[in-house]
Design a protein around this motif. Structure first.
Motif, PDB file in Angstrom:
ATOM      1  N   ALA A  81       6.578 -12.122   6.220  1.00 18.55           N
ATOM      2  CA  ALA A  81       6.117 -10.819   5.730  1.00 18.55           C
ATOM      3  C   ALA A  81       6.863 -10.491   4.450  1.00 18.55           C
ATOM      4  O   ALA A  81       8.085 -10.550   4.409  1.00 18.55           O
ATOM      5  CB  ALA A  81       6.361  -9.741   6.775  1.00 18.55           C
ATOM      6  N   THR A  82       6.117 -10.179   3.412  1.00 15.65           N
ATOM      7  CA  THR A  82       6.710  -9.900   2.121  1.00 15.65           C
ATOM      8  C   THR A  82       6.200  -8.564   1.605  1.00 15.65           C
ATOM      9  O   THR A  82       4.998  -8.327   1.565  1.00 15.65           O
ATOM     10  CB  THR A  82       6.336 -11.002   1.101  1.00 15.65           C
ATOM     11  N   CYS A  83       7.124  -7.716   1.204  1.00 14.25           N
ATOM     12  CA  CYS A  83       6.768  -6.443   0.598  1.00 14.25           C
ATOM     13  C   CYS A  83       6.679  -6.657  -0.912  1.00 14.25           C
ATOM     14  O   CYS A  83       7.582  -7.234  -1.512  1.00 14.25           O
ATOM     15  CB  CYS A  83       7.841  -5.401   0.917  1.00 14.25           C
ATOM     16  N   GLN A  84       5.582  -6.216  -1.477  1.00 19.52           N
ATOM     17  CA  GLN A  84       5.417  -6.332  -2.920  1.00 19.52           C
ATOM     18  C   GLN A  84       5.006  -4.985  -3.476  1.00 19.52           C
ATOM     19  O   GLN A  84       4.016  -4.415  -3.028  1.00 19.52           O
ATOM     20  CB  GLN A  84       4.358  -7.374  -3.269  1.00 19.52           C
ATOM     21  N   PRO A  85       5.746  -4.479  -4.453  1.00 20.69           N
ATOM     22  CA  PRO A  85       5.346  -3.197  -5.033  1.00 20.69           C
ATOM     23  C   PRO A  85       3.946  -3.303  -5.624  1.00 20.69           C
ATOM     24  O   PRO A  85       3.587  -4.305  -6.207  1.00 20.69           O
ATOM     25  CB  PRO A  85       6.381  -2.937  -6.122  1.00 20.69           C
ATOM     26  N   GLY A  86       3.173  -2.270  -5.434  1.00 16.22           N
ATOM     27  CA  GLY A  86       1.819  -2.259  -5.978  1.00 16.22           C
ATOM     28  C   GLY A  86       0.806  -2.929  -5.063  1.00 16.22           C
ATOM     29  O   GLY A  86      -0.387  -2.819  -5.278  1.00 16.22           O
ATOM     30  N   ALA A  88       0.448  -2.158  -1.938  1.00 19.98           N
ATOM     31  CA  ALA A  88       0.076  -1.128  -0.961  1.00 19.98           C
ATOM     32  C   ALA A  88       0.303  -1.578   0.473  1.00 19.98           C
ATOM     33  O   ALA A  88      -0.400  -1.159   1.363  1.00 19.98           O
ATOM     34  CB  ALA A  88      -1.382  -0.701  -1.176  1.00 19.98           C
ATOM     35  N   GLY A  89       1.249  -2.443   0.701  1.00 20.71           N
ATOM     36  CA  GLY A  89       1.537  -2.864   2.060  1.00 20.71           C
ATOM     37  C   GLY A  89       2.297  -4.174   2.102  1.00 20.71           C
ATOM     38  O   GLY A  89       2.883  -4.606   1.108  1.00 20.71           O
ATOM     39  N   TRP A  90       2.263  -4.809   3.262  1.00 22.11           N
ATOM     40  CA  TRP A  90       2.970  -6.061   3.516  1.00 22.11           C
ATOM     41  C   TRP A  90       1.998  -7.232   3.472  1.00 22.11           C
ATOM     42  O   TRP A  90       0.956  -7.205   4.127  1.00 22.11           O
ATOM     43  CB  TRP A  90       3.635  -6.010   4.883  1.00 22.11           C
ATOM     44  N   VAL A  91       2.341  -8.266   2.727  1.00 23.12           N
ATOM     45  CA  VAL A  91       1.584  -9.514   2.729  1.00 23.12           C
ATOM     46  C   VAL A  91       2.090 -10.306   3.931  1.00 23.12           C
ATOM     47  O   VAL A  91       3.278 -10.614   4.019  1.00 23.12           O
ATOM     48  CB  VAL A  91       1.798 -10.303   1.419  1.00 23.12           C
ATOM     49  N   VAL A  92       1.193 -10.608   4.866  1.00 24.81           N
ATOM     50  CA  VAL A  92       1.570 -11.242   6.122  1.00 24.81           C
ATOM     51  C   VAL A  92       0.943 -12.624   6.233  1.00 24.81           C
ATOM     52  O   VAL A  92      -0.254 -12.791   6.022  1.00 24.81           O
ATOM     53  CB  VAL A  92       1.128 -10.364   7.324  1.00 24.81           C
ATOM     54  N   LYS A  93       1.786 -13.598   6.570  1.00 23.29           N
ATOM     55  CA  LYS A  93       1.339 -14.953   6.886  1.00 23.29           C
ATOM     56  C   LYS A  93       1.983 -15.339   8.206  1.00 23.29           C
ATOM     57  O   LYS A  93       3.083 -14.877   8.525  1.00 23.29           O
ATOM     58  CB  LYS A  93       1.802 -15.957   5.830  1.00 23.29           C
ATOM     59  N   VAL A  94       1.301 -16.202   8.950  1.00 26.27           N
ATOM     60  CA  VAL A  94       1.847 -16.707  10.201  1.00 26.27           C
ATOM     61  C   VAL A  94       1.876 -18.228  10.101  1.00 26.27           C
ATOM     62  O   VAL A  94       0.864 -18.857   9.813  1.00 26.27           O
ATOM     63  CB  VAL A  94       1.007 -16.249  11.414  1.00 26.27           C
TER      64      VAL A  94
END
Length: 181
Positions: A81-86, A88-94
């Motif tokens: 899970a990576t937070c990236q400004p702009g 609008a949420g968390w980029v999630v990979k499994v």
């Protein structure tokens, strides 16, 4: 051509097949190299979210992501899970850590060290990222499973991106639209 190669090639096809089979078995029985073993150890470790400049996750967010990572570990998978400004949420990979255990939960190709098949890579911003039509039943199942997993831990999927999730109550645009469906 050197003598060992000539000798090997002069043997019958059955001999060559037996030698090739023995080599294949030996390769599968060899322990993983240090780089592969370290990579799998990292994947099994608790999912520690990463933050780019400008992200300020709350303690509750960190706890929620930790619970998701723990649940996934029990299923043979690891959270990225990576937070990236702009964004609008968390980029999630499994990522799959143990394909045998993961197969009890998700579908499709489940090679250790690879991401669970979601049809498109995380980060692909296009209509197909959220639309289920035209996607395989395995991909549809995996996306629905991920939405359910994240929803149980207070994250809502964002419109048009299967991989983007916002924590409930953060006021991120679109999060409530998906939850209302």
């Amino acid at each position: 051509m050197n003598l060992p190669c000539r000798t090997f090639l002069s043997q019958g096809a059955g001999h060559r097949a037996a030698v090739a089979g023995a080599l294949l078995v030996a390769c599968t029985l060899m322990p993983a190299g240090p780089a592969r073993a370290a990579a799998l150890d990292d994947a099994v470790a608790p999912g520690v979210p990463t933050f780019d400049a400008g992200c300020a996750p709350t303690a509750a967010t960190r706890e929620s992501l930790g619970r998701i990572a723990q649940e996934l570990r029990g299923q043979g998978m690891a959270l990225e899970a990576t937070c990236q400004p702009g964004a609008a949420g968390w980029v999630v990979k499994v990522r799959v850590v143990d394909g045998t255990r993961a197969a009890r939960t998700v579908r499709g190709p489940l090679a250790d060290g690879h991401e669970v098949d979601m049809g498109t890579p995380a980060g692909v911003a296009q209509a197909q990222a959220q639309v289920a039509s035209g996607l395989s039943p395995d991909v549809q199942h995996n996306r629905q499973w991920l939405r359910g997993l994240m929803a149980r831990h207070q994250f809502d999927g964002m419109p048009r991106a299967w991989w983007l999730f916002a924590e409930r109550g953060t006021g991120k645009a679109g999060a409530r639209q998906i939850a209302a469906r």
